[in-house]
Design a protein around this motif. Structure first.
Motif, PDB file in Angstrom:
ATOM      1  N   PHE A 240      24.199 -37.460 -45.707  1.00  0.00           N
ATOM      2  CA  PHE A 240      25.654 -37.432 -45.563  1.00  0.00           C
ATOM      3  C   PHE A 240      26.049 -36.589 -44.364  1.00  0.00           C
ATOM      4  O   PHE A 240      25.288 -35.744 -43.885  1.00  0.00           O
ATOM      5  CB  PHE A 240      26.330 -36.888 -46.824  1.00  0.00           C
ATOM      6  N   LYS A 241      27.252 -36.830 -43.907  1.00  0.00           N
ATOM      7  CA  LYS A 241      27.844 -36.015 -42.837  1.00  0.00           C
ATOM      8  C   LYS A 241      29.352 -35.973 -43.067  1.00  0.00           C
ATOM      9  O   LYS A 241      30.006 -37.019 -43.139  1.00  0.00           O
ATOM     10  CB  LYS A 241      27.514 -36.596 -41.463  1.00  0.00           C
ATOM     11  N   ILE A 242      29.883 -34.760 -43.206  1.00  0.00           N
ATOM     12  CA  ILE A 242      31.315 -34.545 -43.355  1.00  0.00           C
ATOM     13  C   ILE A 242      31.829 -33.882 -42.086  1.00  0.00           C
ATOM     14  O   ILE A 242      31.312 -32.842 -41.666  1.00  0.00           O
ATOM     15  CB  ILE A 242      31.635 -33.665 -44.567  1.00  0.00           C
ATOM     16  N   ILE A 243      32.819 -34.491 -41.463  1.00  0.00           N
ATOM     17  CA  ILE A 243      33.375 -34.009 -40.202  1.00  0.00           C
ATOM     18  C   ILE A 243      34.795 -33.521 -40.459  1.00  0.00           C
ATOM     19  O   ILE A 243      35.628 -34.268 -40.979  1.00  0.00           O
ATOM     20  CB  ILE A 243      33.379 -35.134 -39.151  1.00  0.00           C
TER      21      ILE A 243
ATOM     22  N   GLU B 112      27.880 -26.766 -38.812  1.00  0.00           N
ATOM     23  CA  GLU B 112      28.016 -26.497 -37.385  1.00  0.00           C
ATOM     24  C   GLU B 112      29.483 -26.259 -37.049  1.00  0.00           C
ATOM     25  O   GLU B 112      30.372 -26.865 -37.650  1.00  0.00           O
ATOM     26  CB  GLU B 112      27.546 -27.689 -36.554  1.00  0.00           C
ATOM     27  N   HIS B 113      29.711 -25.419 -36.070  1.00  0.00           N
ATOM     28  CA  HIS B 113      31.034 -25.261 -35.468  1.00  0.00           C
ATOM     29  C   HIS B 113      30.913 -25.711 -34.015  1.00  0.00           C
ATOM     30  O   HIS B 113      30.153 -25.121 -33.239  1.00  0.00           O
ATOM     31  CB  HIS B 113      31.497 -23.810 -35.537  1.00  0.00           C
TER      32      HIS B 113
ATOM     33  N   VAL C 273      31.035 -29.538 -38.871  1.00  0.00           N
ATOM     34  CA  VAL C 273      30.236 -30.665 -39.356  1.00  0.00           C
ATOM     35  C   VAL C 273      29.272 -30.161 -40.425  1.00  0.00           C
ATOM     36  O   VAL C 273      28.470 -29.255 -40.176  1.00  0.00           O
ATOM     37  CB  VAL C 273      29.438 -31.330 -38.209  1.00  0.00           C
ATOM     38  N   VAL C 274      29.366 -30.731 -41.604  1.00  0.00           N
ATOM     39  CA  VAL C 274      28.461 -30.410 -42.703  1.00  0.00           C
ATOM     40  C   VAL C 274      27.579 -31.633 -42.954  1.00  0.00           C
ATOM     41  O   VAL C 274      28.086 -32.734 -43.181  1.00  0.00           O
ATOM     42  CB  VAL C 274      29.239 -30.042 -43.982  1.00  0.00           C
ATOM     43  N   SER C 275      26.272 -31.439 -42.875  1.00  0.00           N
ATOM     44  CA  SER C 275      25.319 -32.542 -43.026  1.00  0.00           C
ATOM     45  C   SER C 275      24.266 -32.167 -44.058  1.00  0.00           C
ATOM     46  O   SER C 275      23.996 -30.983 -44.284  1.00  0.00           O
ATOM     47  CB  SER C 275      24.625 -32.850 -41.690  1.00  0.00           C
ATOM     48  N   GLY C 276      23.654 -33.182 -44.657  1.00  0.00           N
ATOM     49  CA  GLY C 276      22.605 -32.874 -45.613  1.00  0.00           C
ATOM     50  C   GLY C 276      22.037 -34.111 -46.280  1.00  0.00           C
ATOM     51  O   GLY C 276      22.490 -35.230 -46.047  1.00  0.00           O
TER      52      GLY C 276
ATOM     53  N   LEU D 203      36.442 -36.838 -42.029  1.00  0.00           N
ATOM     54  CA  LEU D 203      35.643 -38.058 -42.125  1.00  0.00           C
ATOM     55  C   LEU D 203      34.400 -37.747 -42.941  1.00  0.00           C
ATOM     56  O   LEU D 203      33.758 -36.719 -42.724  1.00  0.00           O
ATOM     57  CB  LEU D 203      35.227 -38.557 -40.734  1.00  0.00           C
ATOM     58  N   SER D 204      34.061 -38.624 -43.886  1.00  0.00           N
ATOM     59  CA  SER D 204      32.882 -38.381 -44.733  1.00  0.00           C
ATOM     60  C   SER D 204      32.038 -39.645 -44.803  1.00  0.00           C
ATOM     61  O   SER D 204      32.509 -40.699 -45.223  1.00  0.00           O
ATOM     62  CB  SER D 204      33.306 -37.939 -46.134  1.00  0.00           C
TER      63      SER D 204
END
Length: 313
Positions: free
Chosen positions: A215-218, A76-77, A180-183, A230-231
Motif C-alpha cells: 500500500f501507499k498513502i499520499i 517520508e516527508h 507518504v506512508v508505504s508498507g 490518495l490511498s
C-alpha cells in the motif's frame, strides 16, 4: 448532581478496594501502585512493543516488523528540495546492507534475496532511493535492508510500483509538503472449502515474509493548509502496464483496517479537500531497463478535479 456523585463514589470505591482506604489523592497512589505492579509483571516479558521504530534519515523512517523481517510501514516527508538531485549523487554508489539497529535474530540479509532472478523477487524499497537523491548519504540510507521487502520484479517493482513512485515525485510540484506512508499488507484467500486462509511465501534462511500486497498513502498539504489524500493498494504480482494507477485506489479505511493502524485521525476534516481524486499526470512509459531522469509537467489540477462527494469526506 446525584448522578455525578454516584459516578464519583464508584470510582473512589474501586480505588478503595485496592488500597483499603479512600483518601484525597488516591488516584495518584493507585497509578503509582499500578506502575509498581506492572514492573513486577513485565520483569521477564518480551520487549514491548514487538515492532521497532527506526529513523533512517531526517526525512524518512520506519517501524520494523521483527517477526516478518520487513518494514511494518515507512513514512517520508517530501518537498521540492528533498527530491532535487544533488551534485555527484549516484545510485550506483549505494549498496544494500544489514541494519545494525536491529538485533541479529530479526534482521534480513542479502543472502535471503540471493537468486532473486530465479525466484522472481527484488529487494524492493519501501522508501524509494530516487525520492531522496539530494545527498549521497540520504540515498545510501534507503538501502538498509530494514527498508526492503520482497517484491515481484518484472511487472511490479520495476514497473507498476515504480510508476506509482514516479507519480508521487510529480505530486511534489503541487504541494508545499507531501507525506507518504508505504508498507506491506497480508490478505487472506478463500479456499475451495469456503474458509479464509492466510498464506504467503517465506524466503531465505531468515524466513523473510513475502507480502501479498503493498500500500501507499499520499497526504499532500497545500500552502493554504488544504489536505488531499490518495490511498493505493497493489497486489505483489505482475501488473500490465496498460492498467491505470487509478485502478488500485481504495478507501483509506480499507487500508487502515488491513494494515492495522489509524491515519485519518491525524488531520482535521475541516482541512480535508479531496480523497482519492488523483491529479491528471500523463506518464509516458519507457521500455524496461530505461530510467527517466525527469518528469513531464503535469496538467493544471483545476482541469479535471471536482468537489468530493459527501461520502469521501
Amino acid at each position: 448532581m446525584a448522578h455525578a456523585q454516584g459516578i464519583g463514589s464508584l470510582a473512589v470505591g474501586c480505588i478503595g478496594l485496592v488500597f483499603g482506604v479512600v483518601a484525597t489523592g488516591s488516584y495518584y497512589k493507585y497509578k503509582e501502585f499500578l506502575q509498581q505492579k506492572s514492573a513486577v509483571l513485565l520483569r521477564y516479558s518480551p520487549e514491548l512493543p514487538t515492532e521497532s521504530r527506526i529513523d533512517l534519515d531526517v526525512n524518512f523512517g520506519l517501524v520494523y516488523d521483527r517477526r516478518n523481517r520487513i518494514p511494518l510501514w515507512t513514512i517520508e516527508h517530501l518537498t521540492r528540495e528533498t527530491i532535487k538531485p544533488g551534485i555527484d549523487v549516484d545510485r550506483g554508489k549505494s549498496n544494500f546492507c544489514e541494519d545494525n539497529n536491529i538485533h541479529p535474530f530479526f534482521r534480513s540479509s542479502n543472502a535471503d534475496y540471493a537468486g532473486m532472478s530465479s525466484s522472481g523477487y527484488d529487494r524492493g524499497h519501501l522508501v524509494p532511493a530516487a525520492n531522496h537523491r539530494h545527498s549521497q548519504h540520504s540515498m545510501n540510507n534507503t538501502f538498509f535492508l530494514s527498508n526492503i521487502a520482497p517484491q515481484v520484479g518484472e511487472g511490479f517493482n520495476r514497473d507498476k510500483w515504480s510508476h506509482l513512485e514516479r507519480y508521487v515525485r510529480a505530486l511534489v510540484k503541487y504541494y508545499a509538503n507531501l507525506w507518504v506512508v508505504s508498507g506491506p499488507i497480508f490478505l487472506p484467500r478463500r479456499e475451495q472449502d469456503g474458509k479464509l486462509y492466510m498464506k504467503y511465501e517465506m524466503i531465505g534462511a531468515n524466513q523473510v515474509a513475502v507480502p501479498t500486497h503493498f500500500f501507499k498513502i499520499i497526504i499532500g498539504r497545500t500552502k493554504d493548509s488544504h489536505i488531499d489524500v490518495l490511498s493505493y493498494m497493489l497486489p505483489n504480482a505482475p501488473i500490465d502496464n496498460d492498467v491505470p494507477l487509478e485502478t488500485f485506489l481504495v478507501p483509506v479505511d480499507v487500508l487502515e483496517r488491513n494494515a492495522g493502524f489509524l491515519i485519518t485521525n491525524k488531520f482535521s476534516k475541516q482541512d480535508l479537500r479531496y480523497i482519492n481524486q488523483p491529479l491528471p499526470i500523463d506518464f509516458k512509459l519507457f521500455p524496461p531497463g530505461q530510467r527517466r531522469n525527469s518528469l513531464p509537467s503535469p496538467l493544471p489540477p483545476q482541469a479535471t478535479l471536482s468537489e468530493p462527494s459527501s461520502s469521501d469526506v
